[in-house]
Scaffold this motif. Structure first.
Motif, PDB file in Angstrom:
ATOM      1  N   CYS A 178      41.088  51.921  27.565  1.00  0.00           N
ATOM      2  CA  CYS A 178      42.400  51.289  27.774  1.00  0.00           C
ATOM      3  C   CYS A 178      42.599  50.147  26.777  1.00  0.00           C
ATOM      4  O   CYS A 178      41.672  49.388  26.494  1.00  0.00           O
ATOM      5  CB  CYS A 178      42.497  50.760  29.195  1.00  0.00           C
ATOM      6  SG  CYS A 178      44.060  49.922  29.529  1.00  0.00           S
ATOM      7  N   CYS A 191      40.880  46.898  34.024  1.00  0.00           N
ATOM      8  CA  CYS A 191      41.147  48.336  34.123  1.00  0.00           C
ATOM      9  C   CYS A 191      39.811  49.076  33.981  1.00  0.00           C
ATOM     10  O   CYS A 191      39.003  48.736  33.113  1.00  0.00           O
ATOM     11  CB  CYS A 191      42.117  48.773  33.028  1.00  0.00           C
ATOM     12  SG  CYS A 191      42.446  50.545  33.027  1.00  0.00           S
ATOM     13  N   THR A 200      43.938  47.397  27.251  1.00  0.00           N
ATOM     14  CA  THR A 200      43.685  46.078  27.860  1.00  0.00           C
ATOM     15  C   THR A 200      42.218  45.666  27.767  1.00  0.00           C
ATOM     16  O   THR A 200      41.909  44.489  27.874  1.00  0.00           O
ATOM     17  CB  THR A 200      44.088  46.049  29.355  1.00  0.00           C
ATOM     18  OG1 THR A 200      43.301  47.001  30.070  1.00  0.00           O
ATOM     19  CG2 THR A 200      45.561  46.351  29.551  1.00  0.00           C
ATOM     20  N   CYS A 252      47.138  51.521  36.263  1.00  0.00           N
ATOM     21  CA  CYS A 252      47.319  50.650  35.093  1.00  0.00           C
ATOM     22  C   CYS A 252      48.701  50.902  34.483  1.00  0.00           C
ATOM     23  O   CYS A 252      49.092  52.043  34.240  1.00  0.00           O
ATOM     24  CB  CYS A 252      46.222  50.932  34.077  1.00  0.00           C
ATOM     25  SG  CYS A 252      46.380  49.969  32.566  1.00  0.00           S
ATOM     26  N   CYS A 267      47.555  52.285  30.477  1.00  0.00           N
ATOM     27  CA  CYS A 267      46.932  53.598  30.229  1.00  0.00           C
ATOM     28  C   CYS A 267      47.247  54.600  31.331  1.00  0.00           C
ATOM     29  O   CYS A 267      46.897  55.776  31.211  1.00  0.00           O
ATOM     30  CB  CYS A 267      45.432  53.447  30.047  1.00  0.00           C
ATOM     31  SG  CYS A 267      44.542  53.134  31.579  1.00  0.00           S
TER      32      CYS A 267
HETATM   33 ZN   LIG Z   1      44.350  50.728  31.697  1.00  0.00          ZN
END
Ligand SMILES: [Zn+2]
Lengths: 154, 303
Positions: free
Chosen positions: A115, A110, A117, A138, A141
């Motif tokens: 985020c 991402c 992740t 995403c 987010c």
């Molecule tokens: Zn994200």
């Protein structure tokens, strides 16, 4: 195209998958995205080969493995113009089309540094919201990662 | 029965949004309903936010449930390096619901996939803050008598203001007419303009607060923050352009109300506060009823 070139590109394997017309600078990304670096099949990679259509190209030949459609669709992210040939007994028996998947799990990072992740050991997840110039939204987010920002996960 | 979460305002349908505003009105009429007696709700503020936390905890208490949790991550296992995954797995075994705020965007969505119990997002970075959106909607409905066909003017930071984006998404169900007033650096992102176009909703963009304010039913103010500007001179130039003053309200409609997600800095002059059209402090009270509605709806104690 000369006969030698032709043999180089397609006819050199008896059975398996040949991915042709890969932009030279995308070869290593494709190796990663198809997890060829841990694959034990006999393989040949060629890069910086001459190509009338694209100037310079790369090619991947995988013996005795037929790439699945789901794997091939991953190429849409980095080499949408690549050509995937399924070879049986030295003949091209099928040209598999690359279609942009609707959803992508993993592979891509991402682009939002804030985020979750990018800050937790977890798998990324995206919806593909534009398939012309690929844009990924995403799942976590909700930010959009555009093709030019796309970075693969190591 | 599948568990239901509130992570993003888009998780709720139009019908659910309307339903929440109706429940909020019910709680406003009768604010002490011990529907959740004996239940435990975790209030996990990985990032501090006193205002939002107290509003949620007040709602939880008024419903008769008990609160466990933390108001920041100092002295928790999080500060000892535990993964978010493990923290949520553990805590979801202790409670009937998790209310969480996190500075990382997407953390509540991930939590909802890990947790056995419903998760309510109380704000994740610049992403979503759906309970704020629902309380904004309840405030609009209460002051305008409905949600349909509202003319709303949104002023200030329309680029980074998450409350603006979520409110816009929610109002898109209700045939809203939008006017956006922002400096060039803080304009509404293209993806939201495209969203409105696809929905066939009209909108206008302006650089300054002009006579269009006289058509507005709702004026939605946001903070213009210095740190959003790459050029500090640009901030100095625009900071006073987006300030609402009492003198600007002379020709406005009698039903017009001014909303602001708070805290305010200087974008609403204090001479506006005594104007009956100033509604931003009433919004905070509506927040408690809205959160009571969200919690009781997600836990299935209010149908
Ligand atoms: Zn994200």
């Amino acid at each position: 195209m000369t006969t030698t070139d032709k043999r180089m590109e397609v006819r050199a394997i008896e059975n398996g998958t040949v991915i042709d017309h890969i932009p030279s600078d995308s070869l290593f990304k494709i190796i990663k995205i198809l997890k060829l670096d841990t694959d034990t099949h006999r393989m040949t990679f060629g890069t910086n080969l001459e190509s009338k259509r694209m100037g310079s190209k790369a090619i991947i030949k995988i013996n005795d493995r037929y790439c699945q459609q789901e794997e091939i669709n991953r190429l849409a992210l980095i080499a949408p113009m690549a050509v995937v040939n399924i070879i049986k007994n030295y003949e091209v028996v099928e040209k598999r089309k690359i279609t942009v998947p609707e959803h992508i799990e993993g592979f891509v990072r991402c682009s939002n540094p804030k985020c979750i992740t990018n800050n937790e050991p977890m798998t990324t997840s995206f919806d593909v919201i534009n398939s012309d110039e690929i844009a990924l939204k995403c799942h976590y987010c909700e930010k959009i990662t555009y093709q030019k920002q796309m970075e693969l996960i190591k | 029965m599948g568990k239901k979460n509130l992570i993003s305002i888009t998780d709720f349908s139009k019908e659910e949004i309307i339903h929440i505003t109706e429940l909020a009105a019910e709680f406003e009429a009768n604010p002490y309903q011990p529907l959740l007696e004996g239940r435990v709700i975790a209030s996990l503020f990985f990032e501090p936010s006193t205002r939002t936390r107290l509003s949620f905890e007040s709602a939880i208490n008024r419903l008769g449930a008990r609160v466990i949790g933390f108001s920041d991550t100092a002295n928790t296992s999080v500060s000892k390096g535990e993964t978010f995954h493990d923290t949520i797995t553990t805590i979801s075994n202790y409670c009937d619901m998790i209310v969480m705020r996190h500075s990382l965007e997407g953390a509540p969505r991930y939590a909802s996939e890990i947790s056995k119990v419903p998760v309510v997002n109380a704000g994740d970075g610049a992403n979503q803050h759906p309970s704020q959106t629902l309380l904004d909607l309840y405030s609009i409905k209460k002051t305008q008598g409905g949600l349909d066909g509202i003319n709303i003017m949104m002023i200030g930071d329309l680029k980074y203001g998450r409350t603006v984006h979520s409110l816009l998404q929610a109002l898109s169900h209700f045939n809203t007419k939008f006017t956006f007033v922002a400096p060039p650096e803080l304009q509404l992102p293209d993806e939201y303009k495209l969203f409105l176009k696809e929905k066939g909703l009209p909108f206008e963009e302006k650089r300054e607060i002009d006579e269009a304010i006289n058509q507005a039913d709702i004026v939605y103010m946001t903070r213009v923050q210095r740190e959003r500007f790459t050029d500090p001179m640009e901030y100095e130039r625009v900071k006073n352009v987006y300030v609402l003053r009492n003198s600007m309200l002379e020709g406005t409609k009698p039903n017009m109300r001014i909303l602001h997600p708070l805290p305010r800095v200087n974008e609403i002059a204090t001479d506006v506060d005594s104007n009956p059209k100033a509604y931003y402090f009433n919004q905070t009270e509506n927040g408690v009823y809205t959160r009571m509605a969200i919690i009781s709806y997600l836990l299935g104690v209010k149908k």
